[in-house]
Design a protein around this motif. Sequence first.
Motif: not given
Length: 569
Positions: A459-479, A490-498
């Motif tokens: 039951g002990r954690a061998l590893y944990t991987l967490q990732t997050e990706r954000t895709f922002p988009l803004l388009v403007e037509y002005q005059s 984008e971020t990725a975090t790995m925890s674990g050992g050995g």
Amino acid sequence: MAASCLHLALLLCLIPATVASPRSLRKSPADMVFALDAASRSPAGASGPTTVFEVDRPLRPPPGSSGPCSTRLLSASFGSAFTKPPATAAYTPPRCLAAAGGRASAISLAVLEWRAACRGVQYDRIFGVWLGGAELLRGCTAEPSRDGVAWSVSKDVTRYASLLAAGGESTLAVYLGNSLSSNLTGVYHANVTLHLYFFRRSTPKRPPLATGAADLIVPVSRGLPLDDGLWYKIHSASDVQSATVTLPRNAYRAVLELYVSFHGDDEFWYYKHGASAADGPFREVTVRVDGVLAGAAWPCPVVYTGGFDPLLWRPITGVGSFDLPTYDIELTPLLGKLLNGKPHELGFAVTNALDVWYVDANLHLWLDPGSAATTAGLIGYVAPAANTTSSQSGGPVDTTYHTTAGRYFSAAGWVKSSSYGNVTTNATQTFAFDNTVTFETLSQTTVARAGVRATGHDGRALYTLQTERTFPLLVEYQSGIITVVHGLEETATMSGGGRWSSGPAYRSLRTTQSSTVEEEERGSSRQTYRYEATDRCYSRNVTSSGDRIVSDQSSEVCVKAAGAGLVRN
């Protein structure tokens, strides 16, 4: 244009009349070449090819590596290449790899380099590079002018080390669906080169479970020979493309890597709207194993080099346009369905899709060296349908369309192997999508989170991987001015050992690009790029006006990264 099946169209995917824009989303060939020629003309009247680039970090091998060993894999020209066979070349592992021991684990860094040039009038085109049927790179070409254009892409392909080192002869294939006519004269000339670096000291024969390169890569694509790319084409929301795969019975981990691009009627899918959510901008690529949902990818809204106005993307091209992002889906919890030695169906679909999407995948497999078969089973599975909302407000002229979506997916399963014991893997995906379209603006944000947690028999954690990706988009037509602001976080975090973890424990990438063009004027662009990791950092701030760089500053000095402590080169 990036959708080769619609190569004769002069305009692509106009914004619907109820949200009419001051401009179309693409220029005609005549307008396109006039604008590009005017932008590339120097004040002194000199002419020459424009070098276009995508902002990215330089690829460095780990300290103490030898190399590079460079091998030209293919040189080809793509003129009337639409509905023609891909360019191919025989591939065998380079001699320097054999001299380094011949094992995939000897490779410390592998870089695939694409260099290309074109002169004349031509749309941007999509291209793909495959080795043994596994896709290594998908990108969009730079859009040329009469004076010419040149660009290059360097992609880290170390995760394909087992494919690069596999014995025997394989086939490298490149498809670029170009088309020539009296108006479209540009021929694309391309070179593909592989650069290998090697560890100087012997490395463990078995990579760690969590982050080592896979032992085997199974292509999930169409096979040669054919008169097209090796990708599958998805033409509608009801279209499901599938392939049959048979897994080795000693697999203990499986990750599906998706390649996705959108063209034709859905090149600008984020501008869609309608009376219901099905007519709106929400898109997701779903993966099914024998008809059962196994995960999803919510795409980054990559803008190709002809999108909106080609002046927006010279000399700094759009984020992800030369090297389209890929999407990983953890299939390990579902191995209980796949390890019986029988063929199984992997299916791909795109929610609300219009014609056409190109999708294929690579199945990365980790194999148990100590036995001919592993055993596996499913523990838990939660996969409710995506929640979507669609609304509109305002009058006939100033209508605002708002679309949201969310999804949660979770699967847990165990795998027992002689080398790693009984490992339980829990994989989750969480998505959020928000899109607002008005007469003058488009604002969209996509957030994709994924988690993988592996635990041992105690039951002990061998590893944990967490990732997050954000895709922002803004388009403007002005005059008469178009402004496009987009990026990637984008971020990725790995925890674990050995032995269960290797590589950077934390990495973060944040890049934002703002590009503007006025009618009959030159475009301008500014991009900030910052990458931070536990092993190295890189930042760049670059500004352009017309086809020229006016400011360019870069650094590899690290600062304190959130959650990672002080990181150093």
